[in-house]
Write an enzyme that holds these catalytic residues in place. Structure first.
Site, PDB file in Angstrom:
ATOM      1  N   HIS A 124      -7.518  -9.302  -6.104  1.00 54.77           N
ATOM      2  CA  HIS A 124      -6.435  -9.430  -5.120  1.00 54.77           C
ATOM      3  C   HIS A 124      -6.862  -9.042  -3.716  1.00 54.77           C
ATOM      4  O   HIS A 124      -6.035  -8.694  -2.882  1.00 54.77           O
ATOM      5  CB  HIS A 124      -5.227  -8.607  -5.577  1.00 54.77           C
ATOM      6  CG  HIS A 124      -4.629  -9.119  -6.854  1.00 54.77           C
ATOM      7  ND1 HIS A 124      -3.810  -8.370  -7.661  1.00 54.77           N
ATOM      8  CD2 HIS A 124      -4.737 -10.329  -7.468  1.00 54.77           C
ATOM      9  CE1 HIS A 124      -3.453  -9.097  -8.723  1.00 54.77           C
ATOM     10  NE2 HIS A 124      -4.000 -10.282  -8.621  1.00 54.77           N
ATOM     11  N   CYS A 132      -8.047 -14.240   9.530  1.00 55.11           N
ATOM     12  CA  CYS A 132      -7.217 -15.366   9.968  1.00 55.11           C
ATOM     13  C   CYS A 132      -6.931 -16.234   8.749  1.00 55.11           C
ATOM     14  O   CYS A 132      -7.840 -16.521   7.967  1.00 55.11           O
ATOM     15  CB  CYS A 132      -7.962 -16.176  11.023  1.00 55.11           C
ATOM     16  SG  CYS A 132      -7.158 -17.759  11.362  1.00 55.11           S
TER      17      CYS A 132
HETATM   18  P1  NAD Z   1       1.738  -2.067 -11.828  1.00 61.00           P
HETATM   19  O1  NAD Z   1       2.413  -1.181 -10.849  1.00 61.00           O
HETATM   20  O2  NAD Z   1       2.436  -3.280 -12.276  1.00 61.00           O
HETATM   21  O3  NAD Z   1       1.388  -1.223 -13.126  1.00 61.00           O
HETATM   22  C1  NAD Z   1       0.828   0.050 -13.064  1.00 61.00           C
HETATM   23  C2  NAD Z   1       0.928   0.658 -14.456  1.00 61.00           C
HETATM   24  O4  NAD Z   1       0.208   1.879 -14.448  1.00 61.00           O
HETATM   25  C3  NAD Z   1       2.365   0.982 -14.866  1.00 61.00           C
HETATM   26  O5  NAD Z   1       2.622   0.411 -16.123  1.00 61.00           O
HETATM   27  C4  NAD Z   1       2.395   2.521 -14.923  1.00 61.00           C
HETATM   28  O6  NAD Z   1       3.151   3.005 -16.002  1.00 61.00           O
HETATM   29  C5  NAD Z   1       0.940   2.863 -15.136  1.00 61.00           C
HETATM   30  N1  NAD Z   1       0.521   4.144 -14.572  1.00 61.00           N
HETATM   31  C6  NAD Z   1       0.761   4.613 -13.315  1.00 61.00           C
HETATM   32  N2  NAD Z   1       0.137   5.791 -13.131  1.00 61.00           N
HETATM   33  C7  NAD Z   1      -0.486   6.082 -14.297  1.00 61.00           C
HETATM   34  C8  NAD Z   1      -1.279   7.175 -14.739  1.00 61.00           C
HETATM   35  N3  NAD Z   1      -1.586   8.187 -13.937  1.00 61.00           N
HETATM   36  N4  NAD Z   1      -1.739   7.176 -16.015  1.00 61.00           N
HETATM   37  C9  NAD Z   1      -1.427   6.148 -16.872  1.00 61.00           C
HETATM   38  N5  NAD Z   1      -0.689   5.075 -16.491  1.00 61.00           N
HETATM   39  C10 NAD Z   1      -0.231   5.047 -15.223  1.00 61.00           C
HETATM   40  O7  NAD Z   1       0.340  -2.422 -11.221  1.00 61.00           O
HETATM   41  P2  NAD Z   1      -0.651  -3.626 -11.558  1.00 61.00           P
HETATM   42  O8  NAD Z   1      -0.598  -3.976 -12.986  1.00 61.00           O
HETATM   43  O9  NAD Z   1      -1.932  -3.265 -10.899  1.00 61.00           O
HETATM   44  O10 NAD Z   1      -0.086  -4.914 -10.834  1.00 61.00           O
HETATM   45  C11 NAD Z   1       0.553  -4.963  -9.631  1.00 61.00           C
HETATM   46  C12 NAD Z   1      -0.194  -5.336  -8.375  1.00 61.00           C
HETATM   47  O11 NAD Z   1      -0.198  -4.152  -7.638  1.00 61.00           O
HETATM   48  C13 NAD Z   1      -1.604  -5.725  -8.378  1.00 61.00           C
HETATM   49  O12 NAD Z   1      -1.641  -7.023  -7.971  1.00 61.00           O
HETATM   50  C14 NAD Z   1      -2.267  -4.865  -7.256  1.00 61.00           C
HETATM   51  O13 NAD Z   1      -2.918  -5.730  -6.352  1.00 61.00           O
HETATM   52  C15 NAD Z   1      -1.157  -4.218  -6.579  1.00 61.00           C
HETATM   53  N6  NAD Z   1      -1.214  -2.820  -6.100  1.00 61.00           N
HETATM   54  C16 NAD Z   1      -2.377  -2.214  -5.810  1.00 61.00           C
HETATM   55  C17 NAD Z   1      -2.381  -0.889  -5.407  1.00 61.00           C
HETATM   56  C18 NAD Z   1      -3.700  -0.254  -5.084  1.00 61.00           C
HETATM   57  O14 NAD Z   1      -4.593  -0.915  -4.573  1.00 61.00           O
HETATM   58  N7  NAD Z   1      -3.858   1.028  -5.412  1.00 61.00           N
HETATM   59  C19 NAD Z   1      -1.195  -0.163  -5.317  1.00 61.00           C
HETATM   60  C20 NAD Z   1       0.017  -0.826  -5.612  1.00 61.00           C
HETATM   61  C21 NAD Z   1      -0.019  -2.154  -6.018  1.00 61.00           C
END
Ligand code: NAD
Length: 252
Positions: A124, A132
């Site tokens: 992602h 751009c």
């Molecule tokens: P999501 O938020 O959908 O899922 C995260 C999962 O992690 C949840 O099910 C949650 O229960 C679990 N979780 C959170 N903290 C935890 C921990 N300490 N221990 C165990 N489990 C834990 O995220 P996703 O599946 O990555 O998809 C969503 C999108 O979010 C992605 O496309 C990503 O690009 C983007 N995103 C990225 C960031 C980042 O770069 N850190 C932050 C937010 C969202």
């Protein structure tokens, strides 16, 4: 705690037996670094709705809102440093156990924890710079932020005049071809696929654990709550990532 020990030992055993593992991460691996995830009850989507790529291209208002959110979220990201989970993954890469880290995250924390950039496959994109949308000229965030805070206008490309957007993949935007192909190759070649901290609902990214399982790899899901793919996994661990992976990889 008895059960936790058993889970950790089983995970450590699977890692030890593996000859070629892949780690796949989502926002959950970075929450222990202070970056909110998307779908937890306190996550980003519980408070805002996403801006689709089409909307970003079509509306100045959407672009302004998108940049406003970006600089808000950046406060968490800029201050974040890798946590125990990232360090455990980096150790497994260093040991040659894990060949690639396929990540949905845009926070650069795998690289900061010591995983060589060429071993991180960012599905992602990366939120630490901008591009751009038309000619792909690269822009650094600091000057964009300074101008945005001064005039509140969304940035446009100095070379071609098209909108400038963070180098991340928005909802509705095409996935990066090269990264998708690499992730596919690595997934097909692994014997152990560790899906860590992802709700596994965002496709096509969530297709990789399915592909791994279909091609004969052992699929492990480590996530504090249930995911959409628990039904096909060989081993589901509903625990905190840092302590679990840290213990399994013997990393503090
Ligand atoms: P999501 O938020 O959908 O899922 C995260 C999962 O992690 C949840 O099910 C949650 O229960 C679990 N979780 C959170 N903290 C935890 C921990 N300490 N221990 C165990 N489990 C834990 O995220 P996703 O599946 O990555 O998809 C969503 C999108 O979010 C992605 O496309 C990503 O690009 C983007 N995103 C990225 C960031 C980042 O770069 N850190 C932050 C937010 C969202």
């Amino acid at each position: 705690m008895e059960d936790a020990r058993a889970d950790i030992e089983r995970l450590a055993g699977l890692i030890a037996e593996s000859r070629r593992a892949v780690v796949f991460t989502g926002a959950g691996i970075s929450t222990e670094s202070g970056i909110p995830d998307f779908r937890s009850p306190t996550g980003i989507w519980s408070q805002t709705t996403p801006i689709y790529y089409e909307e970003f291209l079509a509306s100045e208002e959407a672009r302004i809102e998108s940049w406003r959110r970006k600089f808000l979220v950046d406060r968490d990201i800029v201050e974040a440093s890798p946590n125990r989970g990232h360090r455990a993954v980096a150790k497994l890469v260093r040991q040659g156990k894990v060949t690639s880290v396929i990540t949905q995250n845009i926070d650069n924390l795998h690289q900061e924890s010591g995983v060589p950039a060429e071993r991180v496959i960012e599905l992602h994109g990366n939120g630490s710079f901008a591009k751009c949308v038309s000619c792909e000229t690269r822009y650094e965030l600091a000057p964009i932020r300074e101008a945005f805070e001064k005039d509140g206008a969304a940035p446009v490309c100095g070379a071609c005049g098209a909108p400038v957007k963070t180098a991340t993949i928005s909802f509705g935007q095409a996935m990066p071809d090269r990264e998708m192909k690499r992730a596919r190759r690595e997934t097909l070649a692994c014997d152990l696929f560790l899906a860590i901290g992802s709700s596994l609902v965002v496709y096509p990214a969530a297709g990789f654990p399915v592909l791994a399982k279909d091609s004969g790899a052992t699929l492990v899901i480590l996530n504090r709550e249930a995911t959409d793919l628990d039904g096909i996994a060989d081993f589901v661990i509903n625990r905190e990532i840092g302590p679990t992976l840290g213990e399994a990889a013997n990393v503090n």
